[in-house]
Design an enzyme around this catalytic site. Structure first.
Site, PDB file in Angstrom:
ATOM      1  N   ALA A   9       0.991  -1.257   0.010  1.00  0.00           N
ATOM      2  CA  ALA A   9       0.190   0.022  -0.196  1.00  0.00           C
ATOM      3  C   ALA A   9       0.998   1.252   0.088  1.00  0.00           C
ATOM      4  O   ALA A   9       0.286   2.229   0.433  1.00  0.00           O
ATOM      5  CB  ALA A   9      -0.980  -0.055   1.207  1.00  0.00           C
ATOM      6  N   ARG A  15      -2.577   7.496 -11.078  1.00  0.00           N
ATOM      7  CA  ARG A  15      -3.744   7.323 -11.756  1.00  0.00           C
ATOM      8  C   ARG A  15      -5.217   7.700 -11.395  1.00  0.00           C
ATOM      9  O   ARG A  15      -6.262   7.971 -11.967  1.00  0.00           O
ATOM     10  CB  ARG A  15      -3.636   5.831 -12.489  1.00  0.00           C
ATOM     11  CG  ARG A  15      -2.565   5.785 -13.690  1.00  0.00           C
ATOM     12  CD  ARG A  15      -2.486   4.300 -14.066  1.00  0.00           C
ATOM     13  NE  ARG A  15      -1.988   3.503 -12.707  1.00  0.00           N
ATOM     14  CZ  ARG A  15      -1.656   2.229 -12.870  1.00  0.00           C
ATOM     15  NH1 ARG A  15      -1.996   1.701 -14.090  1.00  0.00           N
ATOM     16  NH2 ARG A  15      -1.074   1.594 -12.049  1.00  0.00           N
ATOM     17  N   LYS A  22      -4.503   6.362  -2.739  1.00  0.00           N
ATOM     18  CA  LYS A  22      -5.328   5.408  -3.475  1.00  0.00           C
ATOM     19  C   LYS A  22      -6.061   4.485  -2.655  1.00  0.00           C
ATOM     20  O   LYS A  22      -7.436   4.353  -2.508  1.00  0.00           O
ATOM     21  CB  LYS A  22      -4.777   4.536  -4.301  1.00  0.00           C
ATOM     22  CG  LYS A  22      -5.590   3.482  -5.313  1.00  0.00           C
ATOM     23  CD  LYS A  22      -5.011   3.141  -6.553  1.00  0.00           C
ATOM     24  CE  LYS A  22      -3.958   2.170  -6.303  1.00  0.00           C
ATOM     25  NZ  LYS A  22      -3.504   1.608  -7.661  1.00  0.00           N
ATOM     26  N   ASP A 102      -4.782  -2.230  -3.121  1.00  0.00           N
ATOM     27  CA  ASP A 102      -6.025  -1.707  -4.169  1.00  0.00           C
ATOM     28  C   ASP A 102      -6.875  -2.840  -5.015  1.00  0.00           C
ATOM     29  O   ASP A 102      -7.291  -2.754  -6.116  1.00  0.00           O
ATOM     30  CB  ASP A 102      -5.374  -0.784  -5.326  1.00  0.00           C
ATOM     31  CG  ASP A 102      -4.239  -1.796  -6.375  1.00  0.00           C
ATOM     32  OD1 ASP A 102      -4.087  -2.963  -5.898  1.00  0.00           O
ATOM     33  OD2 ASP A 102      -3.705  -1.199  -7.039  1.00  0.00           O
ATOM     34  N   LYS A 325     -32.968  12.999  13.068  1.00  0.00           N
ATOM     35  CA  LYS A 325     -31.608  13.020  13.553  1.00  0.00           C
ATOM     36  C   LYS A 325     -31.418  12.604  14.916  1.00  0.00           C
ATOM     37  O   LYS A 325     -31.881  13.395  15.710  1.00  0.00           O
ATOM     38  CB  LYS A 325     -30.656  14.323  13.152  1.00  0.00           C
ATOM     39  CG  LYS A 325     -29.437  14.294  13.463  1.00  0.00           C
ATOM     40  CD  LYS A 325     -28.547  15.630  13.615  1.00  0.00           C
ATOM     41  CE  LYS A 325     -28.711  15.633  15.470  1.00  0.00           C
ATOM     42  NZ  LYS A 325     -28.061  16.951  15.751  1.00  0.00           N
ATOM     43  N   ASN A 359     -33.528  22.687  17.622  1.00  0.00           N
ATOM     44  CA  ASN A 359     -32.443  21.992  18.395  1.00  0.00           C
ATOM     45  C   ASN A 359     -31.505  22.887  18.578  1.00  0.00           C
ATOM     46  O   ASN A 359     -30.336  22.514  19.178  1.00  0.00           O
ATOM     47  CB  ASN A 359     -32.580  20.597  17.722  1.00  0.00           C
ATOM     48  CG  ASN A 359     -31.823  20.508  16.340  1.00  0.00           C
ATOM     49  OD1 ASN A 359     -32.050  21.279  15.642  1.00  0.00           O
ATOM     50  ND2 ASN A 359     -30.881  19.433  16.292  1.00  0.00           N
ATOM     51  N   SER A 378     -50.108  20.683  13.202  1.00  0.00           N
ATOM     52  CA  SER A 378     -49.193  20.953  12.078  1.00  0.00           C
ATOM     53  C   SER A 378     -48.561  22.531  12.153  1.00  0.00           C
ATOM     54  O   SER A 378     -49.016  23.352  12.940  1.00  0.00           O
ATOM     55  CB  SER A 378     -49.947  21.234  10.805  1.00  0.00           C
ATOM     56  OG  SER A 378     -50.473  19.963  10.367  1.00  0.00           O
TER      57      SER A 378
HETATM   58  C1  UD1 Z   1       1.251  -4.456 -10.638  1.00  0.00           C
HETATM   59  C2  UD1 Z   1       2.008  -5.698 -11.433  1.00  0.00           C
HETATM   60  C3  UD1 Z   1       1.429  -6.173 -12.675  1.00  0.00           C
HETATM   61  C4  UD1 Z   1      -0.135  -6.472 -12.279  1.00  0.00           C
HETATM   62  C5  UD1 Z   1      -0.998  -5.431 -11.426  1.00  0.00           C
HETATM   63  C6  UD1 Z   1      -2.266  -6.260 -11.255  1.00  0.00           C
HETATM   64  C7  UD1 Z   1       4.269  -5.206 -10.826  1.00  0.00           C
HETATM   65  C8  UD1 Z   1       5.497  -4.599 -11.208  1.00  0.00           C
HETATM   66  N1  UD1 Z   1       3.405  -5.270 -11.636  1.00  0.00           N
HETATM   67  O1  UD1 Z   1       1.118  -3.496 -11.618  1.00  0.00           O
HETATM   68  O2  UD1 Z   1       2.047  -7.117 -13.424  1.00  0.00           O
HETATM   69  O3  UD1 Z   1      -0.791  -6.883 -13.496  1.00  0.00           O
HETATM   70  O4  UD1 Z   1       0.017  -5.073 -10.436  1.00  0.00           O
HETATM   71  O5  UD1 Z   1      -2.899  -5.001 -10.328  1.00  0.00           O
HETATM   72  O6  UD1 Z   1       4.218  -5.628  -9.891  1.00  0.00           O
HETATM   73  N2  UD1 Z   1       3.212  -0.364  -4.339  1.00  0.00           N
HETATM   74  C9  UD1 Z   1       4.093  -0.431  -3.222  1.00  0.00           C
HETATM   75  N3  UD1 Z   1       5.167   0.293  -3.647  1.00  0.00           N
HETATM   76  C10 UD1 Z   1       5.643   0.974  -4.800  1.00  0.00           C
HETATM   77  C11 UD1 Z   1       4.692   0.480  -5.926  1.00  0.00           C
HETATM   78  C12 UD1 Z   1       3.548   0.004  -5.509  1.00  0.00           C
HETATM   79  O7  UD1 Z   1       3.568  -0.511  -2.090  1.00  0.00           O
HETATM   80  O8  UD1 Z   1       6.742   1.151  -4.953  1.00  0.00           O
HETATM   81  C13 UD1 Z   1       1.719  -0.964  -4.064  1.00  0.00           C
HETATM   82  C14 UD1 Z   1       0.589  -0.158  -4.406  1.00  0.00           C
HETATM   83  O9  UD1 Z   1       0.096   0.469  -3.337  1.00  0.00           O
HETATM   84  C15 UD1 Z   1      -0.378  -1.127  -4.828  1.00  0.00           C
HETATM   85  C16 UD1 Z   1       0.424  -2.348  -5.571  1.00  0.00           C
HETATM   86  O10 UD1 Z   1       1.889  -2.321  -4.730  1.00  0.00           O
HETATM   87  O11 UD1 Z   1      -1.262  -1.409  -3.665  1.00  0.00           O
HETATM   88  C17 UD1 Z   1       0.439  -2.411  -6.865  1.00  0.00           C
HETATM   89  O12 UD1 Z   1       0.949  -1.279  -7.574  1.00  0.00           O
HETATM   90  P1  UD1 Z   1       0.316  -0.826  -8.934  1.00  0.00           P
HETATM   91  O13 UD1 Z   1       1.456   0.566  -9.068  1.00  0.00           O
HETATM   92  O14 UD1 Z   1      -0.838  -0.529  -8.948  1.00  0.00           O
HETATM   93  O15 UD1 Z   1       0.876  -1.686  -9.722  1.00  0.00           O
HETATM   94  P2  UD1 Z   1       0.536  -1.948 -11.200  1.00  0.00           P
HETATM   95  O16 UD1 Z   1       1.251  -1.087 -12.214  1.00  0.00           O
HETATM   96  O17 UD1 Z   1      -0.991  -2.085 -11.384  1.00  0.00           O
HETATM   97 CA    CA Z   2      -2.579  -2.059  -9.502  1.00  0.00          CA
END
Ligand code: UD1
Ligand code: CA
Length: 433
Positions: A9, A15, A22, A102, A325, A359, A378
């Protein structure tokens, strides 16, 4: 227990185009990360959540629900990426399940399936018509060879529709062995967890793909994904409730948050929203009513009513355009157009249309207490704090600003007068014209 869980996380979630991290965006009333942790807790006590961006905000949100979660800080400056995220973790058990925070739709029951497969790494894959945004899984002779991120994929690899869903079960020894070998030699200059697959494959380890359902393993990367994930979760919540006996009219138009409880025979009409913390027992909730963190027992509410947090409505009828409420109503009728706030209203009492509990004096809120068998006429304003005892009649249009003793009439009204012939004089008309 032989399982440890790491929940990622730390990512920024660029994005999402939002200041809020997120994983704190909500689905059906709870932050996305709540669901990942809740499901993880069904499988093990050894859970590490990896944070970096807005770590304090996320910790605070998580601590509203759970008090025994380990947080690990990623060294994101030096080791960005999902591989970097795992580097500071210290799982206690032999097998490590890695989840993304996520992915709010994953359920513990499905995660158990990973442990049933005999392999060094089990990774989740989905077949997608539109694989864009996901890492592509290169499968050769029935075995996973490697994962290529979209940004690094060749045109040929981009055509692959088998994608990495982002959940892995890896033996701890493999993590320890391969994490130090990751590099950031790719388009995003990140340490990809997914590169472990290729490294392990080359050394002859067994990597098994586990095909999973998109509707459960869908990742949320944008606000569009967020809305779609919420639809999927809504459908899941409502299906479960209907199978348990709740009647829903046009369920696609109904919004029910996670954890709302139902008992007995309940009917929920179209357009109703019921927020978390609510409990509905043997009641009929009519069209376009909103209920927030309240209990409704043996009652009918709406259409178009709003029951705000902290209310308890028992054996009561609430009609249209009534707002309640933080109030307790027992055996009451409030059929139309009223505001009942911070009040307690007892059996047999009728609240006339246009009754307002005043109130709030601009600084503080005060209580209104109304006893049994009170007839509130009323257009009555009740200026709190005030107590109206049992068996009272309040005349229409009265401003109640003092306690009313049992059995009495309360009336405050300017005398009405009539001026004969005024109409004709005012409009310069003659009677009969
Ligand atoms: C990642 C996968 C991808 C897969 C996708 C599925 C990698 C390199 N890629 O891509 O193959 O299809 O998930 O959803 O693993 N996070 C961290 N630290 C970081 C980067 C990310 O903790 O430095 C966490 C994010 O908070 C998130 C999760 O890792 O919860 C996934 O990160 P995200 O950037 O969404 O990865 P994707 O590009 O979707
Ligand atoms: Ca992702």
């Amino acid at each position: 227990m032989s399982l440890s869980i790491i929940i990622l996380a730390a990512g920024k979630g660029t994005r999402m185009k939002s200041k809020l991290p997120k994983v704190l965006h909500k689905i059906c009333g709870y932050e996305m990360i709540y669901y990942s942790i809740r499901e993880a807790k069904k499988l093990t006590n050894d859970i590490e959540v990896v944070l970096y961006h807005e770590a304090d905000l996320i910790k605070e949100a998580v601590s509203k629900y759970f008090d025994d979660i380990e947080f690990v800080m990623q060294d994101l400056e030096n080791y960005p990426g999902t591989g970097g995220a795992v580097m500071n973790c210290k799982p206690k058990n032999e097998k490590v399940l890695i989840l993304n925070a996520d992915m709010p739709l994953v359920e513990a029951e499905e995660l158990k399936g990973f442990e049933e497969i005999d392999a060094d790494i089990v990774m989740s894959v989905i077949e997608l018509d539109n694989p864009s945004g996901y890492g592509r899984v290169v499968i050769k002779d029935g075995e996973v060879k490697k994962i290529v991120e979209e940004k690094d994929a060749t045109e040929e690899e981009k055509k692959i529709k088998t994608v990495n869903a982002g959940v892995y079960l890896i033996k701890k020894e493999l993590l320890e062995k391969f994490l130090p070998k990751l590099n950031n030699d790719n388009k995003q200059k990140e340490y990809y967890l997914t590169d472990i697959i290729e490294l392990a494959k080359k050394e002859g380890y067994k990597i098994a793909p586990l095909f999973v359902k998109e509707e459960h393993f869908k990742g949320v990367n944008s606000k569009y994904d967020l809305a779609n994930a919420e639809i999927l979760m809504q459908n899941r919540i409502k299906k479960r409730l209907m199978l348990n006996g709740v009647i829903m009219r046009l369920p696609d138009t109904i919004y029910i948050e996670e954890g709302v409880e139902f008992e007995g025979e309940c009917i929920i009409e179209n357009g109703v929203s019921i927020y978390k913390g609510s409990k509905i027992v043997n009641s009929h909730i009519k069209t376009n009513t909103v209920i927030e963190d309240s209990e409704i027992v043996n009652s009918s509410v709406g259409p178009l009513a709003r029951i705000r947090p902290g209310s308890k409505i028992v054996d009561t009828h609430i009609g249209n355009f009534v707002e309640v409420k933080k109030s307790t109503l027992k055996g009451v009728k409030a059929g139309h157009l009223s505001y009942l706030g911070d009040s307690e209203i007892d059996e047999g009492t009728n609240i006339g249309a246009g009754t307002i509990t005043c109130n709030y004096d601009g600084i503080r809120k005060y209580k209104t207490i109304i006893g049994k068998n009170v007839f509130v006429g009323s257009d009555t304003q009740i200026v709190a704090p005030v107590k109206i005892e049992d068996d009272v009649l309040i005349a229409a249009g009265t401003t109640v600003n003092r306690d009313v003793p049992k059995g009495s009439l309360a009336i405050s009204r300017l005398g009405m007068k009539t001026v004969s012939g005024f109409f004709y004089k005012f409009f310069s008309k003659k009677e009969g014209d």
